[in-house]
Design a protein around this motif. Structure first.
Motif, PDB file in Angstrom:
ATOM      1  N   GLU A 154     -11.541   4.471  -0.664  1.00 36.79           N
ATOM      2  CA  GLU A 154     -10.803   3.456   0.094  1.00 36.79           C
ATOM      3  C   GLU A 154      -9.326   3.492  -0.252  1.00 36.79           C
ATOM      4  OE1 GLU A 154     -12.539  -0.363  -0.745  1.00 36.79           O
ATOM      5  OE2 GLU A 154     -14.537   0.300  -0.122  1.00 36.79           O
ATOM      6  N   SER A 203     -12.260  11.673   4.921  1.00 39.03           N
ATOM      7  CA  SER A 203     -11.457  10.565   5.408  1.00 39.03           C
ATOM      8  C   SER A 203     -10.334  11.056   6.336  1.00 39.03           C
ATOM      9  CB  SER A 203     -10.918   9.794   4.198  1.00 39.03           C
ATOM     10  OG  SER A 203      -9.700   9.212   4.469  1.00 39.03           O
ATOM     11  N   GLU A 254     -18.490   8.708   1.547  1.00 35.92           N
ATOM     12  CA  GLU A 254     -17.714   7.735   2.335  1.00 35.92           C
ATOM     13  C   GLU A 254     -16.985   6.758   1.411  1.00 35.92           C
ATOM     14  OE1 GLU A 254     -20.988   8.233   2.849  1.00 35.92           O
ATOM     15  OE2 GLU A 254     -20.708   9.563   4.578  1.00 35.92           O
ATOM     16  N   ALA A 255     -17.323   6.808   0.111  1.00 38.67           N
ATOM     17  CA  ALA A 255     -16.858   5.756  -0.799  1.00 38.67           C
ATOM     18  C   ALA A 255     -15.464   6.021  -1.364  1.00 38.67           C
ATOM     19  CB  ALA A 255     -17.870   5.562  -1.928  1.00 38.67           C
ATOM     20  N   PHE A 315      -5.563   5.603  -3.711  1.00 39.90           N
ATOM     21  CA  PHE A 315      -6.957   5.420  -3.281  1.00 39.90           C
ATOM     22  C   PHE A 315      -7.807   4.986  -4.464  1.00 39.90           C
ATOM     23  CE2 PHE A 315      -5.224   8.712  -0.520  1.00 39.90           C
ATOM     24  CZ  PHE A 315      -5.603   8.264   0.744  1.00 39.90           C
ATOM     25  N   MET A 364     -15.137   4.194  -4.791  1.00 40.13           N
ATOM     26  CA  MET A 364     -16.021   3.031  -4.882  1.00 40.13           C
ATOM     27  C   MET A 364     -17.492   3.420  -4.955  1.00 40.13           C
ATOM     28  SD  MET A 364     -13.916   0.516  -4.958  1.00 40.13           S
ATOM     29  CE  MET A 364     -15.024  -0.860  -4.724  1.00 40.13           C
ATOM     30  N   TYR A 419      -5.141  -1.441  -1.794  1.00 41.39           N
ATOM     31  CA  TYR A 419      -4.247  -2.514  -1.362  1.00 41.39           C
ATOM     32  C   TYR A 419      -4.012  -3.468  -2.534  1.00 41.39           C
ATOM     33  CZ  TYR A 419      -5.589  -0.954   3.316  1.00 41.39           C
ATOM     34  OH  TYR A 419      -5.815  -0.193   4.438  1.00 41.39           O
ATOM     35  N   GLN A 439       0.831  -1.199   0.000  1.00 39.14           N
ATOM     36  CA  GLN A 439       0.000   0.000   0.000  1.00 39.14           C
ATOM     37  C   GLN A 439       0.871   1.256   0.000  1.00 39.14           C
ATOM     38  OE1 GLN A 439      -1.917   0.891   3.664  1.00 39.14           O
ATOM     39  NE2 GLN A 439      -3.141   2.513   2.765  1.00 39.14           N
ATOM     40  N   LYS A 484     -14.223  13.679  -0.499  1.00 38.99           N
ATOM     41  CA  LYS A 484     -14.088  12.354   0.132  1.00 38.99           C
ATOM     42  C   LYS A 484     -12.800  12.275   0.943  1.00 38.99           C
ATOM     43  CE  LYS A 484     -16.297   9.374  -3.396  1.00 38.99           C
ATOM     44  NZ  LYS A 484     -15.980   8.426  -4.482  1.00 38.99           N
TER      45      LYS A 484
END
Ligand code: GDP
Length: 296
Positions: free
Chosen positions: A283, A124, A280-281, A272, A275, A286, A91, A120
């Motif tokens: 992430e 975060s 909130e979408a 990132f 999504m 990884y 990551q 976003k």
């Protein structure tokens, strides 16, 4: 679902290998032909596919006979490891300055999701205890400034803007003392997008970069645009230098080639993924989890 086609194709390929007690070179070659086709159909960059297949083949033929795994499992393990490596291995995190404020510059073409992603990201970061400030620097589209202000209100995150007619470099520069006097420790600058890359856009972005010296330049690209996204990344990286990529619309049914190719082509990692349209979408990306997801 993204990678659905690729996932199905790879699983079929590996199913064919399962019956084999021992894999011959021919078995591996045939499997790699299928993997190659599957990756090309997923819109992975041609050269990336070539290098990938070569690496997997070299590792799969010969060495690596493990007592605990069947030959098919060995091939799957190698493909998994190489897919992970292709997407950057581990990551990649944001560069956070030890001396606040951390300055993040968001760049990208219109419609990629830049403004939404700025919001976003602010959300975060706030969840991690930071105090972000959003900067409305997309001055050519009054709607973009408004959009960011609406986002800021919705998230209860301050938005810095200046009167119409102020140039983008001044706004970016002035946001720094503003952040300092308002206890903001991360500045997220939403720069202007264009429909296409042009000299004027790059010039403006370069001027902002040299004025505020951002710790992080994040390019926002749309996964649905496939290899175009990779070309855009190559071009921005060449002109401006990028620290990371945000691949948006990964919730859609993109074939996934952009997400698989962009690190190998540009050297720049995806940090990132977007999504969905909800704030909130967003992430962290990884590579290992994505590889495992592709392999099902
Ligand atoms: P900008 O022109 O690059 O600033 O793009 P916007 O932030 O205005 O986003 C363009 C459109 O893409 C909007 O409708 C967003 O809701 C949508 N969008 C952004 N990110 C995502 C994502 O990760 N998934 C989906 N499905 N839509 C997204």
């Amino acid at each position: 679902m993204i990678f659905e086609g690729l996932s199905e194709r790879l699983q079929e390929t590996f199913k064919k290998l399962r019956g084999h007690g021992k894999l011959t070179e021919d078995d591996v070659n045939e499997a790699m032909r299928d993997v190659r086709m599957a990756l090309l159909e997923a819109d992975v960059n041609f050269k990336v596919v070539k290098d990938f297949v070569k690496k997997v083949k070299e590792r799969a033929i010969g060495q690596e006979v493990l007592e605990t795994l069947t030959p098919a499992q060995v091939v799957i393990k190698i493909v998994n490891e190489e897919l992970t490596a292709l997407m950057g291995g581990t990551q990649s995190k944001l560069n956070i300055s030890s001396v606040p404020p951390t300055i993040i510059m968001m760049v990208g073409l219109q419609g990629a999701g830049k403004t939404t992603t700025a919001g976003k990201l602010a959300l975060s970061l706030r969840k991690q205890g930071k105090h972000p400030l959003l900067v409305a620097d997309d001055i050519y589209r009054p709607a973009a400034v408004k959009q960011l202000e609406v986002l800021g209100k919705q998230l209860d995150i301050p938005v810095f803007s200046m009167e119409a007619g102020t140039d983008a470099v001044t706004i970016a520069k002035e946001s720094v003392p503003y952040a300092n006097s308002h206890a903001a420790d991360v500045i997220i600058i939403d720069t202007a997008g264009r429909l296409h890359i042009n000299e004027e856009l790059m010039q403006e972005l370069t001027s902002i970069k040299s004025e505020v010296k951002p710790h992080e330049i994040l390019l926002v690209v749309d996964a649905m645009t496939g290899q175009d996204a990779v070309n855009v990344a190559e071009s921005f990286n060449g002109s401006l230098g990028l620290d990371g990529i945000v691949m948006t619309k990964m919730d859609g049914d993109a074939r996934g080639g952009a997400a698989l190719s962009v690190k190998a082509v540009t050297g720049c990692p995806i940090k990132f993924v977007g999504m969905g349209e909800k704030l909130e979408a967003l992430e962290p990306f990884y590579p290992d989890r994505m590889a495992s997801r592709i392999l099902g």
